[in-house]
Design a protein around this motif. Structure first.
Motif, PDB file in Angstrom:
ATOM      1  N   HIS A 154      -6.462  24.128 -55.352  1.00 42.12           N
ATOM      2  CA  HIS A 154      -6.231  24.944 -53.943  1.00 42.12           C
ATOM      3  C   HIS A 154      -6.851  26.179 -53.845  1.00 42.12           C
ATOM      4  CE1 HIS A 154      -3.120  21.229 -52.398  1.00 42.12           C
ATOM      5  NE2 HIS A 154      -2.823  21.271 -53.823  1.00 42.12           N
ATOM      6  N   PRO A 155      -7.082  26.250 -52.334  1.00 38.14           N
ATOM      7  CA  PRO A 155      -8.012  27.954 -52.508  1.00 38.14           C
ATOM      8  C   PRO A 155      -6.671  28.721 -52.346  1.00 38.14           C
ATOM      9  CG  PRO A 155      -8.294  26.401 -50.682  1.00 38.14           C
ATOM     10  CD  PRO A 155      -7.994  25.803 -51.399  1.00 38.14           C
ATOM     11  N   HIS A 156      -5.611  29.138 -51.918  1.00 41.40           N
ATOM     12  CA  HIS A 156      -4.586  29.387 -51.891  1.00 41.40           C
ATOM     13  C   HIS A 156      -4.263  30.809 -53.059  1.00 41.40           C
ATOM     14  CE1 HIS A 156      -4.420  27.147 -48.663  1.00 41.40           C
ATOM     15  NE2 HIS A 156      -3.883  26.274 -49.020  1.00 41.40           N
ATOM     16  N   PHE A 157      -4.886  30.261 -53.951  1.00 37.71           N
ATOM     17  CA  PHE A 157      -4.576  30.850 -55.252  1.00 37.71           C
ATOM     18  C   PHE A 157      -6.205  31.569 -56.245  1.00 37.71           C
ATOM     19  CE2 PHE A 157      -0.108  30.095 -55.186  1.00 37.71           C
ATOM     20  CZ  PHE A 157       0.324  31.207 -55.580  1.00 37.71           C
ATOM     21  N   THR A 158      -6.771  32.568 -56.135  1.00 37.32           N
ATOM     22  CA  THR A 158      -7.809  32.793 -56.371  1.00 37.32           C
ATOM     23  C   THR A 158      -8.283  32.473 -58.271  1.00 37.32           C
ATOM     24  OG1 THR A 158      -8.283  35.263 -57.435  1.00 37.32           O
ATOM     25  CG2 THR A 158      -8.029  35.031 -55.056  1.00 37.32           C
ATOM     26  N   LYS A 159      -9.623  32.322 -58.106  1.00 42.37           N
ATOM     27  CA  LYS A 159     -10.034  31.530 -60.090  1.00 42.37           C
ATOM     28  C   LYS A 159      -9.610  33.295 -60.786  1.00 42.37           C
ATOM     29  CE  LYS A 159     -13.089  28.622 -59.189  1.00 42.37           C
ATOM     30  NZ  LYS A 159     -14.053  28.323 -59.569  1.00 42.37           N
ATOM     31  N   GLU A 160      -8.458  33.628 -60.119  1.00 42.60           N
ATOM     32  CA  GLU A 160      -8.336  35.307 -60.775  1.00 42.60           C
ATOM     33  C   GLU A 160      -6.319  35.133 -60.636  1.00 42.60           C
ATOM     34  OE1 GLU A 160     -11.108  36.259 -58.290  1.00 42.60           O
ATOM     35  OE2 GLU A 160     -12.036  35.725 -60.556  1.00 42.60           O
ATOM     36  N   GLU A 161      -6.061  34.634 -59.831  1.00 39.42           N
ATOM     37  CA  GLU A 161      -5.227  34.794 -59.791  1.00 39.42           C
ATOM     38  C   GLU A 161      -4.307  33.050 -60.978  1.00 39.42           C
ATOM     39  OE1 GLU A 161      -4.591  36.432 -55.955  1.00 39.42           O
ATOM     40  OE2 GLU A 161      -4.666  35.161 -55.940  1.00 39.42           O
ATOM     41  N   CYS A 162      -5.023  32.432 -60.722  1.00 38.12           N
ATOM     42  CA  CYS A 162      -4.415  30.610 -61.228  1.00 38.12           C
ATOM     43  C   CYS A 162      -5.351  30.143 -61.786  1.00 38.12           C
ATOM     44  CB  CYS A 162      -2.903  30.128 -60.849  1.00 38.12           C
ATOM     45  SG  CYS A 162      -4.043  28.794 -59.494  1.00 38.12           S
ATOM     46  N   LEU A 163      -5.062  29.233 -63.264  1.00 37.52           N
ATOM     47  CA  LEU A 163      -6.481  28.273 -63.071  1.00 37.52           C
ATOM     48  C   LEU A 163      -6.740  27.664 -62.297  1.00 37.52           C
ATOM     49  CD1 LEU A 163      -7.423  27.360 -66.411  1.00 37.52           C
ATOM     50  CD2 LEU A 163      -5.621  25.986 -66.362  1.00 37.52           C
ATOM     51  N   HIS A 164      -8.049  27.420 -61.841  1.00 35.69           N
ATOM     52  CA  HIS A 164      -8.657  25.940 -61.039  1.00 35.69           C
ATOM     53  C   HIS A 164      -9.395  25.190 -61.723  1.00 35.69           C
ATOM     54  CE1 HIS A 164      -8.889  28.015 -57.071  1.00 35.69           C
ATOM     55  NE2 HIS A 164      -7.975  28.948 -58.091  1.00 35.69           N
ATOM     56  N   PRO A 165      -9.398  24.221 -62.027  1.00 29.59           N
ATOM     57  CA  PRO A 165      -9.727  22.667 -63.059  1.00 29.59           C
ATOM     58  C   PRO A 165     -11.921  22.666 -63.493  1.00 29.59           C
ATOM     59  CG  PRO A 165      -9.372  21.742 -60.271  1.00 29.59           C
ATOM     60  CD  PRO A 165      -8.383  23.556 -60.743  1.00 29.59           C
ATOM     61  N   ASP A 166     -11.459  23.373 -62.903  1.00 30.77           N
ATOM     62  CA  ASP A 166     -13.549  23.017 -62.458  1.00 30.77           C
ATOM     63  C   ASP A 166     -13.963  24.533 -63.483  1.00 30.77           C
ATOM     64  OD1 ASP A 166     -12.703  25.416 -60.611  1.00 30.77           O
ATOM     65  OD2 ASP A 166     -14.699  24.996 -59.315  1.00 30.77           O
ATOM     66  N   ASP A 167     -13.006  24.862 -63.395  1.00 28.31           N
ATOM     67  CA  ASP A 167     -13.122  26.551 -64.914  1.00 28.31           C
ATOM     68  C   ASP A 167     -12.613  26.210 -66.284  1.00 28.31           C
ATOM     69  OD1 ASP A 167     -14.258  28.051 -63.037  1.00 28.31           O
ATOM     70  OD2 ASP A 167     -12.713  29.217 -62.698  1.00 28.31           O
ATOM     71  N   VAL A 168     -12.243  25.044 -66.233  1.00 26.72           N
ATOM     72  CA  VAL A 168     -11.851  24.354 -67.646  1.00 26.72           C
ATOM     73  C   VAL A 168     -12.606  24.151 -68.563  1.00 26.72           C
ATOM     74  CG1 VAL A 168      -9.909  23.160 -68.560  1.00 26.72           C
ATOM     75  CG2 VAL A 168      -9.455  24.108 -66.433  1.00 26.72           C
ATOM     76  N   ASN A 169     -12.878  24.939 -69.801  1.00 31.42           N
ATOM     77  CA  ASN A 169     -13.426  23.864 -71.027  1.00 31.42           C
ATOM     78  C   ASN A 169     -12.045  23.423 -71.794  1.00 31.42           C
ATOM     79  OD1 ASN A 169     -15.055  24.311 -72.834  1.00 31.42           O
ATOM     80  ND2 ASN A 169     -14.363  26.346 -73.902  1.00 31.42           N
TER      81      ASN A 169
END
Length: 405
Positions: free
Chosen positions: A87-102
């Motif tokens: 969800h775009p309501h929290f940035t990728k610095e504020e919470c985990l986003h699935p497309d960033d997960v390793n």
């Protein structure tokens, strides 16, 4: 001057979005996937969540073959279901986003030295590990769970459900805590809570909200939670909502998570002893899991039958040995006249074999499914105390009631 007496007891609960719970849910999603594909799977897959990294380690022996991509897909699906779905309501610095997960997979096969004791030639199943387990129940609520953790769970579920439905307002990394006042130690020992003394709720909000708006919103959710009127008085209960102030940054980006680090949240909220091992990540032959379920089932029957107001049931096992090495019942001085803990311990020992095979068949632990139960759902909701779990069913109540005659 008013002579006020207090005897306080507190339990906390965390939502599925808490990083420790994310680790538990991912681990049990793996257990579900493997056992549904091969009911004889042996699993102990620990999970560590830190920043954008998910590390899966441990031992797996299964005819269900999963590739590294399968494991990564499973992690992403589990996180998305929890609420970390981009969800775009929290940035990728504020919470985990699935497309960033390793995702890193470090799994080995279970030791054959352990397996030779678990899968025995006579068809019996030896315990997958040694250890102690405790089941507990008391008469404070309709489901025979302690008060503080019951109401903390109710609050968590209310706020978490709102967060899932309103991702533009709240995040899913939530903690709740309830302090119950029993007024006296005697009331505590006799399962007589008097009122809810303090409530604590911490939930992340989007950066555009101010703290007063957040607190007003969550206070409204507290009011809607249907806490028992005889215990909850809004005018008297102390309420802390996001007590440090505005809380935006959350998830594993800001707090790492590890399988098995919420044992008290998962069980009885500190009202009873806990065993030495976690449940999540393990297949049903691991008695850390199955022994807890059996102990809870026995303790709940003892209290529901009216034999005692509370019951602690301890089981212990030796690795590779099917029968428990010990069984004890402690009713904490609340047993009815004519019965005692010795009689109850002997009754349990003689009436239920409590081998891993018996427990597995009793609760269909080798058959998780969307229609019955899923281990990942159990990890999210708590290992005990939910009425739809097989090990919460009062299906042998008559046998326990017959002891009173």
């Amino acid at each position: 001057m008013e002579n006020k007496t207090e005897y306080l007891f507190t339990s906390e609960v965390v939502s599925p979005g808490h990083p420790d719970k994310c680790a538990d849910i991912i681990a049990d999603s793996i257990v579900d996937k493997l056992i549904i594909g091969d009911s004889k799977s042996r699993v102990a897959s620990e999970v560590f969540v830190a920043g954008k990294h998910v590390v899966i380690g441990g031992e797996v022996t299964s005819a269900t073959n999963l590739s590294e991509q399968d494991y990564k897909d499973l992690v992403i699906e589990a996180l998305a279901k929890i609420g970390y779905n981009g969800h775009p309501h929290f940035t990728k610095e504020e919470c985990l986003h699935p497309d960033d997960v390793n995702v890193q997979v470090l799994l080995n096969r279970q030791s054959p030295d352990i397996n030779q004791g678990v899968d025995q030639v006579d068809g019996e199943t030896g315990a997958g590990d040694q250890g102690i387990m405790f089941g507990y129940a008391n008469s404070e609520t309709s489901n025979f769970m302690p008060s503080a953790i019951t109401y903390a769970r109710m609050l968590m579920e209310k706020v978490y459900t709102y967060a899932l439905a309103n991702p533009d307002v709240l995040g899913v990394d939530i903690k709740t805590q309830v302090t119950v006042d029993y007024e006296t130690k005697e009331n505590f020992e006799n399962c007589l809570p008097k009122h809810i003394h303090t409530i604590v709720v911490s939930a992340p909000c989007v950066s555009s909200m101010n703290i007063d708006t957040v607190r007003k919103l969550i206070l409204g959710l507290i009011k809607e939670t249907n806490l028992p009127k005889e215990l909850f008085d809004l005018e008297k209960t102390i309420i802390h909502i996001n007590p440090t102030g505005k809380y935006v940054s959350h998830s594993s980006l800001h707090d790492s998570g590890l399988t098995g680090r919420k044992l008290i949240v998962d069980s009885f909220g500190g009202y009873a002893p806990i065993g030495g091992g976690a449940q999540s990540s393990k297949d049903y032959t691991k008695v850390d899991r199955s022994g807890l379920y059996a102990g809870r089932w026995i303790a709940k029957h003892i209290v529901a039958s009216g034999i005692a107001k509370k019951a602690i049931v301890q089981l212990s096992y030796a690795i590779g040995v099917a029968k428990p090495t010990s069984i004890s019942v402690d009713t904490c001085g609340t047993c009815i006249d004519g019965l005692n803990d010795d009689i109850l311990s002997t009754f349990v020992h003689d009436s239920f074999s409590l081998t891993p095979n018996w427990i597995t068949k009793k609760f269909n632990l080798d058959k998780p499914s969307a229609d019955t139960f899923l281990y990942a759902d159990v990890a999210a909701r708590g290992q005990v105390g939910q009425e739809d779990y097989p090990w919460e069913q009062l299906d042998e109540l008559d046998k326990f009631i017959s002891l009173k005659k």
